[in-house]
Motif scaffolding. Sequence first.
Motif, PDB file in Angstrom:
ATOM      1  N   LEU A  12       0.412  -1.627   0.158  1.00  0.00           N
ATOM      2  CA  LEU A  12       0.005   0.300  -0.226  1.00  0.00           C
ATOM      3  C   LEU A  12       0.573   0.932  -0.176  1.00  0.00           C
ATOM      4  O   LEU A  12       0.305   2.344  -0.959  1.00  0.00           O
ATOM      5  CB  LEU A  12      -1.131  -0.155   1.523  1.00  0.00           C
ATOM      6  N   GLU A  15       2.702   1.539  -3.005  1.00  0.00           N
ATOM      7  CA  GLU A  15       2.162   0.972  -5.067  1.00  0.00           C
ATOM      8  C   GLU A  15       2.193  -0.029  -5.989  1.00  0.00           C
ATOM      9  O   GLU A  15       2.410  -0.084  -6.795  1.00  0.00           O
ATOM     10  CB  GLU A  15       1.626   2.625  -5.293  1.00  0.00           C
ATOM     11  N   GLU A  17       1.505  -3.788  -6.732  1.00  0.00           N
ATOM     12  CA  GLU A  17       0.076  -4.020  -7.461  1.00  0.00           C
ATOM     13  C   GLU A  17       0.778  -5.410  -7.000  1.00  0.00           C
ATOM     14  O   GLU A  17       1.695  -6.352  -7.789  1.00  0.00           O
ATOM     15  CB  GLU A  17      -0.594  -3.881  -9.089  1.00  0.00           C
ATOM     16  N   ARG A  31      -7.585  -4.163   7.731  1.00  0.00           N
ATOM     17  CA  ARG A  31      -7.420  -4.879   6.239  1.00  0.00           C
ATOM     18  C   ARG A  31      -8.383  -4.564   5.125  1.00  0.00           C
ATOM     19  O   ARG A  31      -8.419  -5.390   4.527  1.00  0.00           O
ATOM     20  CB  ARG A  31      -5.972  -6.074   6.794  1.00  0.00           C
ATOM     21  N   GLU A  33     -10.982  -3.721   4.412  1.00  0.00           N
ATOM     22  CA  GLU A  33     -11.538  -2.690   3.656  1.00  0.00           C
ATOM     23  C   GLU A  33     -10.933  -2.546   2.460  1.00  0.00           C
ATOM     24  O   GLU A  33     -11.537  -1.910   1.186  1.00  0.00           O
ATOM     25  CB  GLU A  33     -11.424  -1.316   4.474  1.00  0.00           C
ATOM     26  N   VAL A  34      -9.228  -3.139   1.845  1.00  0.00           N
ATOM     27  CA  VAL A  34      -9.012  -3.396   0.940  1.00  0.00           C
ATOM     28  C   VAL A  34      -7.790  -4.252   0.891  1.00  0.00           C
ATOM     29  O   VAL A  34      -7.816  -4.965  -0.830  1.00  0.00           O
ATOM     30  CB  VAL A  34      -7.282  -2.471   1.048  1.00  0.00           C
ATOM     31  N   PRO A 273      -6.249  -8.456  -2.975  1.00  0.00           N
ATOM     32  CA  PRO A 273      -7.385  -7.198  -3.370  1.00  0.00           C
ATOM     33  C   PRO A 273      -8.558  -8.210  -3.233  1.00  0.00           C
ATOM     34  O   PRO A 273      -9.221  -9.205  -4.088  1.00  0.00           O
ATOM     35  CB  PRO A 273      -6.938  -7.914  -4.840  1.00  0.00           C
ATOM     36  N   LYS A 274      -9.177  -7.445  -3.050  1.00  0.00           N
ATOM     37  CA  LYS A 274     -10.738  -7.191  -2.613  1.00  0.00           C
ATOM     38  C   LYS A 274     -10.834  -7.166  -4.235  1.00  0.00           C
ATOM     39  O   LYS A 274     -10.825  -6.809  -5.629  1.00  0.00           O
ATOM     40  CB  LYS A 274     -11.891  -5.850  -2.188  1.00  0.00           C
TER      41      LYS A 274
END
Length: 355
Positions: A12, A15, A17, A31, A33-34, A273-274
């Motif tokens: 995070l 950045e 991925e 956590r 949330e993301v 990842p969501k």
Amino acid sequence: MDILMGEPEQSLEKEIEADLTIGDLTVHEDRNEVMHFLHPVVYMTNIKGLYKKDDVLETKWTSYITIFRSNVYLSIFGVSVLVSILFVVIARSANRLHRGLDESALVVWLDASWFTLAALAKQGVDYHSQGLSGRFIVVSWWIFAIIMSTAYGANLISQLSVHKEQKPFHNLAELIRSEDYSFGLIEPSITSMIFQNTKSGSVKQAWSVLRERAKTNPEVLDANPANHFKMVDSGKYCYLGSNYYLEAYQGKDCTLKMMDSPVSWQHLAFGMPKGSPLIDEFERTLFILNQIGFVADRRKKWFKTRDPEECRSSASVKPVNFADIQIAFYLLATGTLFSIMSLLSEIVIASTKKR
């Protein structure tokens, strides 16, 4: 597929991925949330404290009177009084029946009391009784006294030779109140996040204390776990962190102890990842691996715990309770019953002869 090795916060902040993170990933609402945590979880651990025990031995004078529990002492005192009274009754009756003597009750009482006490101390006492009833009670009391004195002596030796370990604290609340021990944790970390966002009173209080102490001693919130372990080894310091990290450092060092009560529970899991299209496939695979025992085998390999037998201290000495020595009281009661029956028989026989 891109895989990130390390903490999710790193991805995070930088950045980066990735499709899957592999590391010490604790399930937490922030956590959630993301990212999506895969089920089932890999491991369940908790936050505990690691500290170095003091080599302090308990040498209180009270150890000499804590051999027996209070109810045992009261029982011994009670039967001593009752047996002394029975001695007086039997001795005076026997002297009248067999010798025609009528001794003073006080003199007989003093002799009987001295005998009961001396027998408990395993001291030889010349106490002769005329008649079968007196012999029954004398033998019964000697057996009782031998069992009591032997039990006391054996446990006293154990009490003096086995060292009782005195823990400085058992839980977080006691650690906060401790005047001897300081404590700390890693910041930033999932542990510090839990402490900051908790609703638990003792955990919230611990965080306030830590923030205050960090103003004068920043080391209590040092980001390097090695510094915390170093302070633990120095003594008088408790490092709060994930249980499996602490146990890994603890290893076979029996001078290092874990706090009894956990501060908080944690679940370690794989995270993605969501909205990732790989979530269903990974969870299906993880479910199969869990069903065939693969996850359990990996758990044993990755999260090794110390064998409790490695640092098992010497057996603690517990006070002797009534249940442990009740046989002695039963034998005494049986002998007393036979003595009373014999005394009644002697009285009946003597009265019959007079007629």
